[in-house]
Design a protein around this motif. Sequence first.
Motif, PDB file in Angstrom:
ATOM      1  N   THR A 163      -2.335   7.183   3.774  1.00 51.04           N
ATOM      2  CA  THR A 163      -2.665   6.330   2.637  1.00 51.04           C
ATOM      3  C   THR A 163      -2.911   7.159   1.380  1.00 51.04           C
ATOM      4  OG1 THR A 163      -3.655   4.741   4.153  1.00 51.04           O
ATOM      5  CG2 THR A 163      -4.273   4.545   1.827  1.00 51.04           C
ATOM      6  N   ILE A 192       0.852  -1.185   0.000  1.00 53.97           N
ATOM      7  CA  ILE A 192       0.000   0.000   0.000  1.00 53.97           C
ATOM      8  C   ILE A 192       0.889   1.238   0.000  1.00 53.97           C
ATOM      9  CG2 ILE A 192      -1.721   1.317   1.300  1.00 53.97           C
ATOM     10  CD1 ILE A 192      -2.779  -1.390   2.344  1.00 53.97           C
ATOM     11  N   ARG A 235      -1.810   0.643  -4.656  1.00 49.18           N
ATOM     12  CA  ARG A 235      -0.969  -0.511  -4.298  1.00 49.18           C
ATOM     13  C   ARG A 235       0.064  -0.802  -5.382  1.00 49.18           C
ATOM     14  NH1 ARG A 235      -3.768  -3.651  -0.390  1.00 49.18           N
ATOM     15  NH2 ARG A 235      -5.942  -3.012  -0.189  1.00 49.18           N
TER      16      ARG A 235
END
Length: 128
Positions: free
Chosen positions: A44, A36, A125
């Motif tokens: 993120t 990730i 990802r």
Amino acid sequence: MTPHRYLPGLCMGLALALASPLMHAQSVPVADAQGILHDAAGMTLYTYDPDAPGRSVCSGPCAKVWPPAMATAGAVAHEPLDLAAREDGSRQWAVHGHPLYGYVADVTPGQASGDGVNGRWHVARIAP
């Protein structure tokens, strides 16, 4: 209860949106052990389905909620990372041609509350 009980929450949400890193250059995204992608602060990163390869279509109000992972003027990309063009001529980080974004609702490193939003936003990802 007063009708103003939601005001602090509204102000906090507005502050988060206004403080988004839209115009701030970020360091090179990094992948965790699961592949990730995160920014330097551990937040993120996401991709957006409507983007064209190498070109971001998320701007204006979209970019306030989903701030682009901006690249510095002299940034050099190495596979699988690359750079995508924005409508104003600036560049943002991308993975395999997919521009990368943060999400203002993610407030702690590693949080991924934007995954699946509107069926168009996905955690970015790479293969671990």
